[in-house]
Design a protein around this motif. Structure first.
Motif, PDB file in Angstrom:
ATOM      1  N   GLY A   1     -15.708  42.281  38.405  1.00  0.00           N
ATOM      2  CA  GLY A   1     -15.278  40.907  38.166  1.00  0.00           C
ATOM      3  C   GLY A   1     -13.806  40.795  37.771  1.00  0.00           C
ATOM      4  O   GLY A   1     -13.141  39.814  38.089  1.00  0.00           O
ATOM      5  N   LEU A   2     -13.300  41.824  37.089  1.00  0.00           N
ATOM      6  CA  LEU A   2     -11.898  41.772  36.660  1.00  0.00           C
ATOM      7  C   LEU A   2     -10.966  41.876  37.861  1.00  0.00           C
ATOM      8  O   LEU A   2      -9.924  41.217  37.912  1.00  0.00           O
TER       9      LEU A   2
ATOM     10  N   ALA B   1     -11.082  38.539  39.605  1.00  0.00           N
ATOM     11  CA  ALA B   1     -10.301  37.535  38.904  1.00  0.00           C
ATOM     12  C   ALA B   1      -8.818  37.749  39.184  1.00  0.00           C
ATOM     13  O   ALA B   1      -8.077  36.794  39.442  1.00  0.00           O
TER      14      ALA B   1
ATOM     15  N   ALA C   1      -8.023  36.604  42.608  1.00  0.00           N
ATOM     16  CA  ALA C   1      -8.025  35.139  42.657  1.00  0.00           C
ATOM     17  C   ALA C   1      -6.748  34.567  42.050  1.00  0.00           C
ATOM     18  O   ALA C   1      -6.295  33.503  42.445  1.00  0.00           O
TER      19      ALA C   1
ATOM     20  N   LYS D   1      -1.661  46.460  36.210  1.00  0.00           N
ATOM     21  CA  LYS D   1      -1.926  45.512  35.141  1.00  0.00           C
ATOM     22  C   LYS D   1      -3.399  45.326  34.835  1.00  0.00           C
ATOM     23  O   LYS D   1      -3.758  44.751  33.821  1.00  0.00           O
TER      24      LYS D   1
ATOM     25  N   PRO E   1      -4.765  49.783  32.640  1.00  0.00           N
ATOM     26  CA  PRO E   1      -4.991  49.416  31.236  1.00  0.00           C
ATOM     27  C   PRO E   1      -6.468  49.321  30.877  1.00  0.00           C
ATOM     28  O   PRO E   1      -6.882  49.760  29.803  1.00  0.00           O
ATOM     29  N   GLU E   2      -7.278  48.770  31.786  1.00  0.00           N
ATOM     30  CA  GLU E   2      -8.697  48.616  31.465  1.00  0.00           C
ATOM     31  C   GLU E   2      -9.410  49.967  31.446  1.00  0.00           C
ATOM     32  O   GLU E   2     -10.395  50.151  30.741  1.00  0.00           O
TER      33      GLU E   2
ATOM     34  N   THR F   1      -7.564  52.991  21.890  1.00  0.00           N
ATOM     35  CA  THR F   1      -7.217  52.129  23.025  1.00  0.00           C
ATOM     36  C   THR F   1      -8.416  51.339  23.543  1.00  0.00           C
ATOM     37  O   THR F   1      -8.285  50.557  24.465  1.00  0.00           O
TER      38      THR F   1
ATOM     39  N   HIS G   1     -10.917  48.465  23.408  1.00  0.00           N
ATOM     40  CA  HIS G   1     -11.160  47.181  22.749  1.00  0.00           C
ATOM     41  C   HIS G   1     -12.426  46.520  23.284  1.00  0.00           C
ATOM     42  O   HIS G   1     -12.564  45.315  23.260  1.00  0.00           O
ATOM     43  N   ARG G   2     -13.317  47.340  23.827  1.00  0.00           N
ATOM     44  CA  ARG G   2     -14.507  46.742  24.435  1.00  0.00           C
ATOM     45  C   ARG G   2     -15.666  46.585  23.458  1.00  0.00           C
ATOM     46  O   ARG G   2     -16.626  45.908  23.742  1.00  0.00           O
TER      47      ARG G   2
ATOM     48  N   MET H   1      -9.228  29.753  39.234  1.00  0.00           N
ATOM     49  CA  MET H   1     -10.656  30.040  39.356  1.00  0.00           C
ATOM     50  C   MET H   1     -11.200  30.524  38.024  1.00  0.00           C
ATOM     51  O   MET H   1     -10.579  31.345  37.359  1.00  0.00           O
TER      52      MET H   1
ATOM     53  N   PHE I   1     -15.001  31.839  36.035  1.00  0.00           N
ATOM     54  CA  PHE I   1     -16.236  32.516  36.433  1.00  0.00           C
ATOM     55  C   PHE I   1     -17.311  32.387  35.360  1.00  0.00           C
ATOM     56  O   PHE I   1     -17.018  32.132  34.196  1.00  0.00           O
TER      57      PHE I   1
ATOM     58  N   ASN J   1     -14.576  37.133  32.862  1.00  0.00           N
ATOM     59  CA  ASN J   1     -13.657  38.118  33.446  1.00  0.00           C
ATOM     60  C   ASN J   1     -12.307  38.203  32.740  1.00  0.00           C
ATOM     61  O   ASN J   1     -11.253  38.229  33.376  1.00  0.00           O
ATOM     62  N   LEU J   2     -12.340  38.238  31.421  1.00  0.00           N
ATOM     63  CA  LEU J   2     -11.099  38.445  30.671  1.00  0.00           C
ATOM     64  C   LEU J   2     -10.799  39.937  30.599  1.00  0.00           C
ATOM     65  O   LEU J   2     -11.714  40.759  30.653  1.00  0.00           O
ATOM     66  N   LEU J   3      -9.519  40.274  30.472  1.00  0.00           N
ATOM     67  CA  LEU J   3      -9.133  41.681  30.369  1.00  0.00           C
ATOM     68  C   LEU J   3      -9.357  42.146  28.934  1.00  0.00           C
ATOM     69  O   LEU J   3      -8.766  41.606  28.001  1.00  0.00           O
ATOM     70  N   SER J   4     -10.205  43.142  28.765  1.00  0.00           N
ATOM     71  CA  SER J   4     -10.569  43.578  27.415  1.00  0.00           C
ATOM     72  C   SER J   4      -9.415  44.272  26.715  1.00  0.00           C
ATOM     73  O   SER J   4      -9.350  44.320  25.501  1.00  0.00           O
ATOM     74  N   SER J   5      -8.481  44.819  27.519  1.00  0.00           N
ATOM     75  CA  SER J   5      -7.381  45.568  26.923  1.00  0.00           C
ATOM     76  C   SER J   5      -6.275  44.647  26.400  1.00  0.00           C
ATOM     77  O   SER J   5      -5.367  45.094  25.716  1.00  0.00           O
ATOM     78  N   ARG J   6      -6.350  43.364  26.728  1.00  0.00           N
ATOM     79  CA  ARG J   6      -5.299  42.436  26.320  1.00  0.00           C
ATOM     80  C   ARG J   6      -5.801  41.456  25.261  1.00  0.00           C
ATOM     81  O   ARG J   6      -6.979  41.113  25.252  1.00  0.00           O
TER      82      ARG J   6
ATOM     83  N   PHE K   1      -1.122  36.672  31.627  1.00  0.00           N
ATOM     84  CA  PHE K   1      -1.310  37.525  32.805  1.00  0.00           C
ATOM     85  C   PHE K   1      -0.820  36.916  34.126  1.00  0.00           C
ATOM     86  O   PHE K   1       0.005  37.517  34.817  1.00  0.00           O
TER      87      PHE K   1
ATOM     88  N   GLU L   1       2.904  36.810  34.298  1.00  0.00           N
ATOM     89  CA  GLU L   1       3.517  38.120  34.560  1.00  0.00           C
ATOM     90  C   GLU L   1       3.462  38.431  36.052  1.00  0.00           C
ATOM     91  O   GLU L   1       4.397  39.012  36.609  1.00  0.00           O
TER      92      GLU L   1
ATOM     93  N   HIS M   1      -8.676  40.184  20.334  1.00  0.00           N
ATOM     94  CA  HIS M   1      -9.139  40.671  21.640  1.00  0.00           C
ATOM     95  C   HIS M   1     -10.399  39.895  22.035  1.00  0.00           C
ATOM     96  O   HIS M   1     -11.154  39.447  21.167  1.00  0.00           O
TER      97      HIS M   1
ATOM     98  N   VAL N   1     -13.252  40.619  22.928  1.00  0.00           N
ATOM     99  CA  VAL N   1     -14.542  41.100  22.435  1.00  0.00           C
ATOM    100  C   VAL N   1     -14.989  40.363  21.173  1.00  0.00           C
ATOM    101  O   VAL N   1     -16.181  40.205  20.927  1.00  0.00           O
TER     102      VAL N   1
ATOM    103  N   ARG O   1      -5.933  30.639  30.871  1.00  0.00           N
ATOM    104  CA  ARG O   1      -5.306  31.641  31.725  1.00  0.00           C
ATOM    105  C   ARG O   1      -5.099  31.106  33.139  1.00  0.00           C
ATOM    106  O   ARG O   1      -4.036  31.264  33.734  1.00  0.00           O
TER     107      ARG O   1
END
Ligand SMILES: Nc1ncnc2c1ncn2[C@@H]1O[C@H](COP(=O)(O)OP(=O)(O)OP(=O)(O)O)[C@@H](O)[C@H]1O
Ligand SMILES: [Mg+2]
Lengths: 218, 265
Positions: free
Chosen positions: A118-119, A122, A125, A136, A140-141, A214, A216-217, B86, B88, B92-97, B105, B108, B137, B139, B153
């Motif tokens: 999904g990331l 996104a 998209a 990016k 990182p993920e 690192t 953050h999940r 879009m 969802f 679908n967010l970036l967990s690292s940010r 994002f 950038e 974050h 989470v 976003r």
């Protein structure tokens, strides 16, 4: 233990660390882009491309299946061209890096596969280019998993560098070979063992720490 | 603003061919909120993914903001997507940010200067009411907060169109309501055209101007929301409408949803 011996062991440890981390870095420089290419071009990938995927995949598989000790010997002519010699730490970096790269690339591919699909969707998209997706989003993920993979790679490289020691790469491996195989010296052998185990534990601990920092999940 | 002309999508599996969309034509006017409703597997997600060409239609044309997306080069398509937001079901967010970095994002991606990014991120955090969460974050956020971040976003790059794929399906009724009113507000204030897909008629009733019903990849009914509710032409549509009413009677939260949601009609 005499002072020259201590000095020799310390120099051996230093050489092993240079070989491990040096080839680890080169291995990543080669393996990371290869891993990203594997991930992007795989079937259903962002830049699906059958020929490129099969080609890179085949090369990686071939190099990964060559036993390391054979790889060192087989590469001697090439190593001479690149490093000017085939013995010593510098020369050992060549086969070690080539040995590490395919290992790293598969590991990178697997780490990237863990990133939720999904990331990537996104990011596409939002108008991310494939390169931006890699830099990016994917890297990182996947960082916590990549760090874990890096420590596994480095630990394997400690072992590879010790093997190289038997054919003149220097480091703790060579000391262990000379003082254990050629003539047995209990004190030196046990010290070599403790140093190698300590090095592996250190890498594992560092990898674990950085990976946790690192992530953050959770 | 969005026009689909005879869009079909087939998936070729090893043996079978799945026909996910068959000859769909529809038109969404600028500034409209258009709902597409259908049961699970009807082809809703496929339809919305065809609009920004995450999925390429097997046949037909997709025209967004006057551009025929099918005719664009990959580079042009990448740029065109920056004008199509879009969101969802699973955010679908970036967990690292952090929250702020997530909102930054898309900016950038288009190489916006750092100063402008910071200003825009602040604006958007205020818009979605998450100023205090900027450095957190994802989470640590609730579902509703995550969807707010996702909305911020996607708005960052000033899209003209917003696509919502079951954006409230993972949320409880009250949070659904707050996200829907945020979407309505965005539509109102910025004139952004919204196409949303859902399997809940309540969502349609709460904020949509028009609705289309799809079943097995075909568009079986389309019209003004009031019209369709008053005079549904197909059995499936009738079922969707009555399930929405049951939902309202069945749950206490639903009553709130109905009352406040009804305020938008
Ligand atoms: N990538 C794919 N490959 C093969 N078949 C697919 C693919 N994506 C969707 N389909 C099929 O297309 C049909 C429509 O799927 P779609 O995801 O659009 O339904 P949906 O209306 O969004 O359903 P839901 O409400 O469950 O999300 C289904 O039969 C599905 O199995
Ligand atoms: Mg769906």
């Amino acid at each position: 233990m005499t002072e020259p011996m201590i000095r020799m062991l310390l120099r051996g440890l230093g050489e092993t660390m240079v070989m491990t981390f040096g080839s680890g870095i080169f291995g990543f420089v080669l393996g990371l882009p290869l891993g990203a290419v594997l991930f992007l071009t795989r079937p259903e990938g962002v830049l699906e491309h059958k020929i490129v995927y099969r080609l890179v995949s085949a090369v990686v598989n071939v190099f990964r299946s060559i036993p390391f000790i054979i790889l060192i010997v087989w590469m001697i002519p090439f190593t001479r061209i690149v490093a000017g010699t085939s013995i010593g730490v510098l020369a050992a970096l060549v086969p070690l890096s080539v040995g590490a790269a395919p290992f790293v690339s598969r590991m990178v591919e697997n780490s990237l596969l863990e990133v939720p699909h999904g990331l990537i969707e996104a990011a596409r998209a939002m108008g991310a280019t494939p390169l931006q997706i890699v830099w990016k989003v994917l890297l990182p993920e996947a960082l916590p998993s990549l760090v874990n993979g890096a420590s596994i790679t480095l630990i394997a490289l400690v072992g590879y560098s010790a093997m190289g020691g038997a054919v003149g790469a220097g480091g703790l491996g060579q000391i262990g070979y000379q003082y254990g195989y050629v003539g047995y010296d209990t004190v030196v052998m046990n010290t070599v063992l403790v140093l190698l185990v300590g090095l592996v534990f250190l890498i594992q601990w560092l990898g674990h720490m950085i990976s946790r920092k690192t992530d953050h999940r959770k | 603003m969005i026009e689909l002309k005879n869009v079909s999508k087939k998936f070729y599996k090893k043996r079978a061919v799945v026909s996910a969309l068959s000859d769909i034509s529809l038109r969404v006017a600028e500034g409209e909120i258009f709902g597409v409703i259908g049961s699970s597997g009807a082809g809703k997600s496929t339809l919305i993914r065809c609009i920004n060409l995450l999925e390429r239609p097997t046949a037909g044309q997709v025209i967004v903001d006057g551009k025929d997306l099918g005719g664009l080069t990959p580079q042009q398509l990448t740029l065109a997507r920056r004008d199509i937001g879009m969101i969802f079901q699973h955010f679908n967010l970036l967990s690292s940010r952090t929250v702020a970095q997530n909102i930054a994002f898309p900016l950038e991606l288009s190489h916006t200067p750092k100063k402008d990014i910071d200003r825009r991120v602040k604006e958007l955090l205020t818009l979605v009411g998450l100023e205090s969460k900027a450095q957190d974050h994802p989470v640590s956020l609730s579902g509703g907060q995550k969807q707010r971040v996702a909305i911020a976003r996607t708005l960052a790059s000033h899209p003209r169109v917003l696509l919502c794929d079951e954006a409230t399906s993972a949320l409880d009724p009250e949070t659904t309501l707050s996200i829907l009113s945020l979407l309505k507000d965005i539509n109102h204030r910025m004139g952004i055209t919204i196409l949303l897909i859902t399997h809940e008629m309540n969502v349609v009733r709460a904020i949509c101007d028009k609705v289309a019903v799809i079943s097995e990849g075909r568009l079986i009914e389309e019209g003004e929301v009031n019209e369709v509710f008053a005079r549904p032409r197909t059995e499936l549509t009738r079922r969707f409408i009555s399930s929405a009413q049951h939902f309202v009677l069945a749950s206490g939260d639903g009553l709130v949803l109905n009352k406040e949601g009804g305020g938008y009609d």
